[in-house]
Design a protein around this motif. Structure first.
Motif, PDB file in Angstrom:
ATOM      1  N   GLY A  34       0.773  -1.230   0.000  1.00  0.00           N
ATOM      2  CA  GLY A  34       0.000   0.000   0.000  1.00  0.00           C
ATOM      3  C   GLY A  34       0.806   1.282   0.000  1.00  0.00           C
ATOM      4  N   HIS A  35       2.126   1.163  -0.134  1.00  0.00           N
ATOM      5  CA  HIS A  35       2.913   2.402  -0.212  1.00  0.00           C
ATOM      6  C   HIS A  35       3.634   2.482  -1.562  1.00  0.00           C
ATOM      7  CE1 HIS A  35       5.849  -0.239   2.176  1.00  0.00           C
ATOM      8  NE2 HIS A  35       6.420  -0.086   1.010  1.00  0.00           N
ATOM      9  N   LEU A  36       4.189   3.657  -1.828  1.00  0.00           N
ATOM     10  CA  LEU A  36       4.856   3.897  -3.094  1.00  0.00           C
ATOM     11  C   LEU A  36       5.940   2.838  -3.325  1.00  0.00           C
ATOM     12  CD1 LEU A  36       5.154   5.802  -5.550  1.00  0.00           C
ATOM     13  CD2 LEU A  36       6.773   7.134  -4.197  1.00  0.00           C
ATOM     14  N   TYR A  37       5.850   2.146  -4.446  1.00  0.00           N
ATOM     15  CA  TYR A  37       6.815   1.117  -4.813  1.00  0.00           C
ATOM     16  C   TYR A  37       8.198   1.745  -4.909  1.00  0.00           C
ATOM     17  CZ  TYR A  37       9.014  -2.574  -7.590  1.00  0.00           C
ATOM     18  OH  TYR A  37       9.851  -3.549  -8.051  1.00  0.00           O
ATOM     19  N   PHE A  38       9.213   1.102  -4.359  1.00  0.00           N
ATOM     20  CA  PHE A  38      10.542   1.701  -4.217  1.00  0.00           C
ATOM     21  C   PHE A  38      11.115   2.236  -5.526  1.00  0.00           C
ATOM     22  CE2 PHE A  38      11.837  -2.524  -5.453  1.00  0.00           C
ATOM     23  CZ  PHE A  38      13.047  -2.341  -6.116  1.00  0.00           C
ATOM     24  N   ALA A  39      10.945   1.530  -6.617  1.00  0.00           N
ATOM     25  CA  ALA A  39      11.511   1.983  -7.891  1.00  0.00           C
ATOM     26  C   ALA A  39      10.844   3.257  -8.393  1.00  0.00           C
ATOM     27  CB  ALA A  39      11.391   0.882  -8.942  1.00  0.00           C
ATOM     28  N   ASN A  40       9.610   3.507  -7.976  1.00  0.00           N
ATOM     29  CA  ASN A  40       8.900   4.701  -8.437  1.00  0.00           C
ATOM     30  C   ASN A  40       9.444   5.980  -7.813  1.00  0.00           C
ATOM     31  OD1 ASN A  40       7.270   3.518 -10.365  1.00  0.00           O
ATOM     32  ND2 ASN A  40       5.789   2.878  -8.833  1.00  0.00           N
ATOM     33  N   TYR A  41      10.129   5.894  -6.689  1.00  0.00           N
ATOM     34  CA  TYR A  41      10.817   7.079  -6.160  1.00  0.00           C
ATOM     35  C   TYR A  41      11.825   7.561  -7.209  1.00  0.00           C
ATOM     36  CZ  TYR A  41       9.154   6.077  -1.374  1.00  0.00           C
ATOM     37  OH  TYR A  41       8.388   5.861  -0.246  1.00  0.00           O
ATOM     38  N   LEU A  42      12.510   6.613  -7.831  1.00  0.00           N
ATOM     39  CA  LEU A  42      13.511   6.947  -8.847  1.00  0.00           C
ATOM     40  C   LEU A  42      12.848   7.446 -10.128  1.00  0.00           C
ATOM     41  CD1 LEU A  42      15.835   3.861  -8.308  1.00  0.00           C
ATOM     42  CD2 LEU A  42      15.913   6.087  -7.179  1.00  0.00           C
ATOM     43  N   VAL A  43      11.721   6.855 -10.489  1.00  0.00           N
ATOM     44  CA  VAL A  43      10.976   7.315 -11.661  1.00  0.00           C
ATOM     45  C   VAL A  43      10.553   8.761 -11.457  1.00  0.00           C
ATOM     46  CG1 VAL A  43       8.837   7.015 -12.983  1.00  0.00           C
ATOM     47  CG2 VAL A  43      10.190   5.004 -12.317  1.00  0.00           C
ATOM     48  N   TYR A  44      10.053   9.094 -10.282  1.00  0.00           N
ATOM     49  CA  TYR A  44       9.629  10.463 -10.002  1.00  0.00           C
ATOM     50  C   TYR A  44      10.817  11.425 -10.088  1.00  0.00           C
ATOM     51  CZ  TYR A  44       5.138   8.716  -8.113  1.00  0.00           C
ATOM     52  OH  TYR A  44       3.909   8.141  -7.940  1.00  0.00           O
ATOM     53  N   ALA A  45      11.946  11.048  -9.507  1.00  0.00           N
ATOM     54  CA  ALA A  45      13.130  11.913  -9.564  1.00  0.00           C
ATOM     55  C   ALA A  45      13.569  12.114 -11.012  1.00  0.00           C
ATOM     56  CB  ALA A  45      14.264  11.317  -8.736  1.00  0.00           C
ATOM     57  N   ASP A  46      13.573  11.054 -11.805  1.00  0.00           N
ATOM     58  CA  ASP A  46      13.988  11.152 -13.204  1.00  0.00           C
ATOM     59  C   ASP A  46      13.025  12.011 -14.011  1.00  0.00           C
ATOM     60  OD1 ASP A  46      15.734  10.277 -15.448  1.00  0.00           O
ATOM     61  OD2 ASP A  46      13.865   9.338 -16.122  1.00  0.00           O
ATOM     62  N   GLU A  47      11.739  11.857 -13.769  1.00  0.00           N
ATOM     63  CA  GLU A  47      10.739  12.648 -14.493  1.00  0.00           C
ATOM     64  C   GLU A  47      10.919  14.139 -14.216  1.00  0.00           C
ATOM     65  OE1 GLU A  47       5.959  13.199 -14.296  1.00  0.00           O
ATOM     66  OE2 GLU A  47       6.712  11.149 -14.368  1.00  0.00           O
ATOM     67  N   VAL A  48      11.088  14.490 -12.958  1.00  0.00           N
ATOM     68  CA  VAL A  48      11.258  15.899 -12.607  1.00  0.00           C
ATOM     69  C   VAL A  48      12.608  16.415 -13.101  1.00  0.00           C
ATOM     70  CG1 VAL A  48      11.369  17.537 -10.681  1.00  0.00           C
ATOM     71  CG2 VAL A  48       9.566  15.802 -10.753  1.00  0.00           C
ATOM     72  N   ALA A  49      13.629  15.571 -13.123  1.00  0.00           N
ATOM     73  CA  ALA A  49      14.916  15.974 -13.695  1.00  0.00           C
ATOM     74  C   ALA A  49      14.737  16.371 -15.156  1.00  0.00           C
ATOM     75  CB  ALA A  49      15.940  14.847 -13.570  1.00  0.00           C
ATOM     76  N   GLY A  50      13.921  15.633 -15.886  1.00  0.00           N
ATOM     77  CA  GLY A  50      13.641  15.977 -17.273  1.00  0.00           C
ATOM     78  C   GLY A  50      12.981  17.343 -17.397  1.00  0.00           C
ATOM     79  N   PHE A  51      12.059  17.658 -16.492  1.00  0.00           N
ATOM     80  CA  PHE A  51      11.412  18.975 -16.499  1.00  0.00           C
ATOM     81  C   PHE A  51      12.432  20.074 -16.228  1.00  0.00           C
ATOM     82  CE2 PHE A  51       7.350  16.747 -14.860  1.00  0.00           C
ATOM     83  CZ  PHE A  51       6.955  16.431 -16.148  1.00  0.00           C
ATOM     84  N   TYR A  52      13.346  19.829 -15.284  1.00  0.00           N
ATOM     85  CA  TYR A  52      14.373  20.824 -14.967  1.00  0.00           C
ATOM     86  C   TYR A  52      15.292  21.042 -16.166  1.00  0.00           C
ATOM     87  CZ  TYR A  52      18.109  23.189 -12.320  1.00  0.00           C
ATOM     88  OH  TYR A  52      19.045  24.091 -11.852  1.00  0.00           O
ATOM     89  N   MET A  53      15.675  19.956 -16.807  1.00  0.00           N
ATOM     90  CA  MET A  53      16.544  20.067 -17.973  1.00  0.00           C
ATOM     91  C   MET A  53      15.840  20.823 -19.104  1.00  0.00           C
ATOM     92  SD  MET A  53      18.356  16.361 -17.820  1.00  0.00           S
ATOM     93  CE  MET A  53      19.545  16.713 -19.099  1.00  0.00           C
TER      94      MET A  53
END
Length: 146
Positions: A24-43
């Motif tokens: 019931g909590h955020l799957y561990f790999a999705n923390y990395l997906v979120y960081a990568d997605e936002v990194a793309g927005f910053y870039m």
């Protein structure tokens, strides 16, 4: 709350039910997906064009990622991702990130990823494109000596 100077960019993501695991909590790999997605927005904001590899000046390969999991979040919570570059090398750079629960500002994860800038044809390392380096330094002047 102020964003630390080393983490000048932030964006939010709503945790979808499908992003959680059987516990019931955020799957561990999705923390990395979120960081990568936002990194793309910053870039994108810095003018790199990361969201469209065909028009980007080069490819970027992630060659290392580290993450410390510090808190738990569940479906339908809002996560704020904060990030910024922590090191600029000749052909590589480190991007630091933190994920926070938007409500209550609980820290959920902290980590970094190492990017290598490569030629599209040879896939060999090349210098970080000058315009992109300049945009990073304009946003994060403390990196000028790195």
């Amino acid at each position: 709350m102020e964003v630390a100077p080393a983490l000048p960019y932030r964006n939010t993501i709503l945790v979808r039910f499908s992003d959680t695991d059987a516990q019931g909590h955020l799957y561990f790999a999705n923390y990395l997906v979120y960081a990568d997605e936002v990194a793309g927005f910053y870039m994108e904001e810095l003018g790199f064009g990361a969201m469209n590899p065909q028009t980007a000046p080069c490819f970027i390969f992630t060659v290392n990622i580290n993450c410390d999991y510090l808190g738990e979040c569940r479906a339908y919570e809002t996560v704020e991702v904060r990030l910024g570059y922590s090191r600029l090398g000749r052909s590589s750079a480190d991007l630091a990130f933190e994920l926070h629960a938007a409500e209550g500002d609980r820290i959920l994860a902290r980590g970094s990823l190492t990017q290598v800038f490569t030629d599209k044809e040879s896939r060999r390392p090349i210098p970080i494109p000058a315009g992109f380096r300049a945009a990073i330094l304009a946003r994060q002047p403390a990196l000028a000596g790195s």
